[in-house]
Motif scaffolding. Structure first.
Motif, PDB file in Angstrom:
ATOM      1  N   GLY A 141       0.436  -7.975  -0.103  1.00 50.71           N
ATOM      2  CA  GLY A 141      -0.747  -7.184   0.261  1.00 50.71           C
ATOM      3  C   GLY A 141      -0.705  -6.603   1.660  1.00 50.71           C
ATOM      4  O   GLY A 141       0.070  -7.039   2.516  1.00 50.71           O
ATOM      5  N   LYS A 167       1.297 -12.982  -1.243  1.00 51.69           N
ATOM      6  CA  LYS A 167       1.743 -12.976   0.151  1.00 51.69           C
ATOM      7  C   LYS A 167       0.890 -11.934   0.879  1.00 51.69           C
ATOM      8  O   LYS A 167       1.150 -10.738   0.806  1.00 51.69           O
ATOM      9  CB  LYS A 167       3.228 -12.580   0.206  1.00 51.69           C
ATOM     10  CG  LYS A 167       3.998 -13.065   1.417  1.00 51.69           C
ATOM     11  CD  LYS A 167       3.499 -12.580   2.749  1.00 51.69           C
ATOM     12  CE  LYS A 167       3.955 -11.168   3.076  1.00 51.69           C
ATOM     13  NZ  LYS A 167       3.387 -10.687   4.362  1.00 51.69           N
ATOM     14  N   GLU A 170       0.677 -10.404   7.324  1.00 52.23           N
ATOM     15  CA  GLU A 170       0.718 -11.394   8.412  1.00 52.23           C
ATOM     16  C   GLU A 170      -0.461 -11.210   9.370  1.00 52.23           C
ATOM     17  O   GLU A 170      -0.740 -12.079  10.189  1.00 52.23           O
ATOM     18  CB  GLU A 170       2.055 -11.327   9.176  1.00 52.23           C
ATOM     19  CG  GLU A 170       2.419  -9.979   9.770  1.00 52.23           C
ATOM     20  CD  GLU A 170       3.144  -9.064   8.783  1.00 52.23           C
ATOM     21  OE1 GLU A 170       2.837  -9.118   7.569  1.00 52.23           O
ATOM     22  OE2 GLU A 170       4.000  -8.293   9.245  1.00 52.23           O
ATOM     23  N   SER A 220       3.149   0.356   3.087  1.00 56.08           N
ATOM     24  CA  SER A 220       3.662   1.683   3.423  1.00 56.08           C
ATOM     25  C   SER A 220       4.854   2.045   2.530  1.00 56.08           C
ATOM     26  O   SER A 220       5.550   1.165   2.026  1.00 56.08           O
ATOM     27  CB  SER A 220       4.068   1.694   4.893  1.00 56.08           C
ATOM     28  OG  SER A 220       5.020   0.679   5.102  1.00 56.08           O
ATOM     29  N   GLU A 369       1.010  10.099   7.202  1.00 51.07           N
ATOM     30  CA  GLU A 369      -0.222   9.320   7.156  1.00 51.07           C
ATOM     31  C   GLU A 369      -0.618   8.974   8.599  1.00 51.07           C
ATOM     32  O   GLU A 369       0.164   8.354   9.314  1.00 51.07           O
ATOM     33  CB  GLU A 369       0.018   8.042   6.339  1.00 51.07           C
ATOM     34  CG  GLU A 369      -1.247   7.289   6.029  1.00 51.07           C
ATOM     35  CD  GLU A 369      -0.994   6.044   5.162  1.00 51.07           C
ATOM     36  OE1 GLU A 369       0.051   5.395   5.333  1.00 51.07           O
ATOM     37  OE2 GLU A 369      -1.856   5.738   4.319  1.00 51.07           O
TER      38      GLU A 369
END
Ligand code: NAD
Length: 498
Positions: A141, A167, A170, A220, A369
């Motif tokens: 994620g 997961k 972080e 990304s 982006e």
């Protein structure tokens, strides 16, 4: 925890994006721990898949209820880790509940066995298909919507009968850990079915190599390419939800106040850190100046901060500040007009609203982006040019159209490459659980949410059951050549007709 704290070996710290102060320490899970979580998930998945669908639904609804009970605590963790205002975090939990409820309630109907028709030479067969869980699903994620986004895979995969190893980013591991704790408390009989492992790229890489039966990645496009290369080694199927460069088209007859209101929210909420946020606007020339003015006026009233009345929070990932600064200053240097703000709007950890106009289409702010509170509004000759420019991006995730009349808007929407389009609103599709969500090109592939989002975590098994011995059996070495030739003549005659 003080801000001088250092992580112990095998752990990492999370930090408040607003203050830079440490929040919590989490273990760095390596290949061994990840493999263990996947093995445990595999053991529990069989029992989960064997349950009647109604029992799985009840378990998931209990988990949903637990999340609703702890809404404030979950929202607090999201707000702490991402820096977003508490109200936005609460809204994220609410949207998540809607999706989890839909997945739990609709899995049985969407995935149950269904019969299909047979053909000329197969009338003796009864044919059906069923969607079966793939087994263990790995979910990787992002941090921008640390609950809502991964739940688009987690909830739907579990509802389809799979186990999940998650997961989280972080930057937002606490949200993922809390989600798994709530699951274990609400569904104790199936502990281990949903596990959160924590860490950064190495942990994600270990999950991609762990032998999961499918991997759902959100992040990304650059990371998606790396993950896909790893998945290719074992032919592990991948679902990729990546970034966007969403465009809004505004026609000459649109309600400009409504369009401006939606554009400002779509571009600035969550500090612009929304995969399907508004980054580009194409407005028909007649109304371009008026729209720019209305957008700037509304955007001027929105300010970032840590206070409760702030419109949005800090940039969650400090490294993004440089990207935003580069995009804005690059656009202005290339001739864009700064209607509101400019490169000076980047004041770490915040970025105040930036509205640009007349931006060269080749500028990074139009092609890459930006993921910040920045919107570019360009004039176009007509709707045709707007559609052409919107579709010229290498991203194709979401889009919006503002015009008079829903039917006219839907006709424009049909010409856009985007995976999801809202007419006379922005991001309308994200709150409808029955609507699939996903993109193409650099925005990824595959769909989460809706029936497609449930089927995404299944594999189809097709079955035929022979009902009687057919007059012409073609699947036997005993078939006389004359029978075979008669069958071919018959088929040729029939297929030639239509
Ligand atoms: P990211 O690509 O940096 O990281 C995403 C996840 O991948 C993190 O959990 C990270 O730890 C993990 N990761 C990093 N390197 C890895 C590797 N080599 N192997 C396996 N895992 C690895 O993205 P991010 O900065 O966390 O998220 C922002 C991006 O996500 C934006 O581009 C945004 O548009 C996109 N996004 C897309 C959607 C969608 O549904 N399409 C939703 C939210 C965010």
């Amino acid at each position: 925890m003080t801000d001088t704290a250092a992580p112990r070996t095998g752990t990492f710290l999370t930090y408040s994006p607003a203050t830079g102060k440490p929040i919590a320490e989490h273990p760095v899970h390596g290949p061994e721990e990840v493999d263990r979580a996947v093995s445990r998930a595999r053991v529990t998945q069989g029992g989960w898949a064997a349950l009647p669908a109604s029992r799985r639904r009840d378990h998931l609804l209990r988990w949903k209820k637990a999340l609703a009970h702890r809404l404030n605590a979950v929202a607090r963790t999201i707000a702490e880790e991402t820096g977003k205002p508490a109200g936005d975090a609460a809204l994220e939990v609410v949207l998540t509940l809607e999706h989890l409820g839909w997945a739990a309630r609709h899995a049985e109907r969407v995935l149950r066995r269904r019969s299909v028709g047979t053909g000329l030479f197969t009338v003796h067969q009864r044919a059906s298909l069923v969607h079966r869980p793939v087994g263990v699903v790995g979910v990787i994620g992002p941090w921008n919507y640390p609950l809502y986004t991964p739940m688009g895979s987690i909830g739907y995969a579990l509802a389809a009968g799979n186990a999940v190893v998650f997961k989280p980013s972080e930057l937002t591991p606490g949200t993922g850990v809390l989600l798994a704790e709530l699951f274990d408390a609400a569904v104790p009989a199936h502990a281990g079915l949903f596990t959160t492992v924590t860490g950064a790229a190495g942990t994600g890489d270990a999950l991609a190599r762990s032998g999961v039966d499918k991997l759902a990645f959100t992040g990304s496009p650059g990371t998606a390419r790396k993950v896909m290369a790893v998945c290719a080694e074992t032919l592990t199927p991948l679902l990729a939800e990546c970034g966007g460069k969403d465009a809004v088209i505004v026609t000459g007859d649109a309600d400009l106040d409504a369009a401006a209101d939606a554009i400002v929210w779509g571009a600035l909420s969550n500090a612009g850190q929304t995969c399907a946020g508004v980054e580009r606007v194409y407005a028909v020339r007649d109304i371009h100046a008026a729209l720019c003015e209305k957008v700037a006026e509304r955007a001027r009233a929105i300010h970032p901060g840590a206070e409760t009345d702030a419109g949005y929070g800090p940039m969650t990932l400090p490294g993004r500040l440089d990207v935003v600064e580069r995009h804005v200053s690059g656009a202005v240097a290339a001739g864009a007009r700064a209607v509101l703000g400019g490169a000076g709007s980047v004041r770490a950890p915040y970025v105040t609203p930036v509205v640009l106009a007349d931006v060269p289409e080749s500028a990074a702010v139009m092609t890459e982006e930006t993921f910040g509170p920045v919107v570019a509004i360009n004039p176009v000759r007509d709707v045709d040019e707007a559609v052409e420019r919107a579709n010229a991006s290498r991203y194709a995730l979401g889009a919006a159209v503002f015009c008079r009349g829903g039917r006219a808007g839907a006709a424009i929407a049909a010409r856009l490459r985007a995976g999801a389009v809202s007419v006379n609103s922005v991001l309308g599709f994200a709150a409808v659980p029955a609507l699939p969500f996903g993109g193409s090109r650099d925005s990824g592939f595959g769909r989460i949410h809706g029936a497609e989002g449930l089927r995404a975590f299944t594999s189809v098994q097709s079955t035929t059951v022979q009902r009687f011995t057919p007059p012409i059996t073609l699947t036997s070495f005993d078939v006389p050549a004359a029978t075979r030739e008669r069958a071919v003549r018959l088929a040729r005659a029939l297929h030639r007709r239509r």
